[in-house]
Design a protein around this motif. Structure first.
Motif, PDB file in Angstrom:
ATOM      1  N   SER A  10      30.003 140.702 -34.649  1.00 39.34           N
ATOM      2  CA  SER A  10      29.124 139.527 -34.579  1.00 39.34           C
ATOM      3  C   SER A  10      27.962 139.644 -35.561  1.00 39.34           C
ATOM      4  N   SER A  27      34.207 131.517 -34.687  1.00 39.20           N
ATOM      5  CA  SER A  27      33.993 132.480 -33.610  1.00 39.20           C
ATOM      6  C   SER A  27      33.768 131.746 -32.299  1.00 39.20           C
ATOM      7  N   ASP A  91      36.731 135.441 -36.121  1.00 39.09           N
ATOM      8  CA  ASP A  91      36.330 136.540 -35.244  1.00 39.09           C
ATOM      9  C   ASP A  91      37.441 136.834 -34.239  1.00 39.09           C
TER      10      ASP A  91
END
Length: 205
Positions: A10, A27, A91
């Motif tokens: 992240s 994400s 992600d």
């Protein structure tokens, strides 16, 4: 981009969003969600706060998977909405969620075959992290949720064992794809720089 929990994905993605605005970051993390997708945040909170603590008592594993399915479809749909010819960095895609489902008792499920039919990435970037660093980053267990360790209560051993298995199962899912491994770094800027180098090396000609 893949990595076990607390590998720094992240933070690296947030840094890349600032440094490489021409790359679309996809994400389900709160900090990286597009405006208007707060439903994903609410589902995550319900999953961690309500479903996981009562899993196998008040909620079935299938119910948990149904909630996780929303995050998987959010990622897939966000990729599809990206403008043509725009590089997309995702992600974890479905790989990490699938791996965690397998580690919590759903080793086989019809949804997994559907997820595996989704468009595959041209390149996987796998962030490495040591068990010691990950344990420190999670506040020595204080910040863990039930999908990050084995057992009812986390300790270093249950966390390290879960993370090692998570790494293994994710690798099983992507081993037929091109994978670039990035070793643990002290600074997020160094991770972002290496990821950027991988992206540049794999730009379409």
């Amino acid at each position: 981009m893949l990595g076990a929990d607390y590998a720094g994905k992240s933070s690296a993605l947030a840094e890349l969003a600032r440094l490489v605005p021409e790359v679309r970051i996809v994400s389900a993390d709160d900090e990286l969600l597009d405006p208007g997708h707060s439903l994903i945040t609410r589902l995550r909170r319900g999953l961690v706060g309500d479903v996981m603590p009562a899993l196998h008592r008040d909620y079935s594993a299938d119910f948990m998977l149904t909630m996780l399915q929303a995050a998987v479809l959010h990622l897939r749909d966000s990729i599809a909405r990206a403008p043509a010819h725009t590089p997309v960095l995702v992600d974890s895609y479905y790989y990490k969620i699938l791996a965690k489902c397998r580690l919590t008792g759903l080793d086989q499920h019809p949804l997994f075959d559907w997820w595996r039919s989704f468009p595959q990435p041209q390149q996987v970037i796998f962030l490495e992290v040591s068990a010691e660093t990950a344990w420190r980053r999670c506040g020595e267990g204080r910040d863990l949720n039930p999908l990050e360790h084995y057992g009812a209560r986390p300790d270093r051993a249950s966390f390290a064992r879960f993370q090692a298995d998570l790494h293994r199962v994710m690798w099983e899912e992507v081993r037929t794809l091109p994978v670039s491994f990035i070793g643990e770094q002290d600074r997020v800027s160094a991770v972002a720089r290496e990821v950027r180098e991988v992206l540049t090396a794999h730009e379409p000609v």
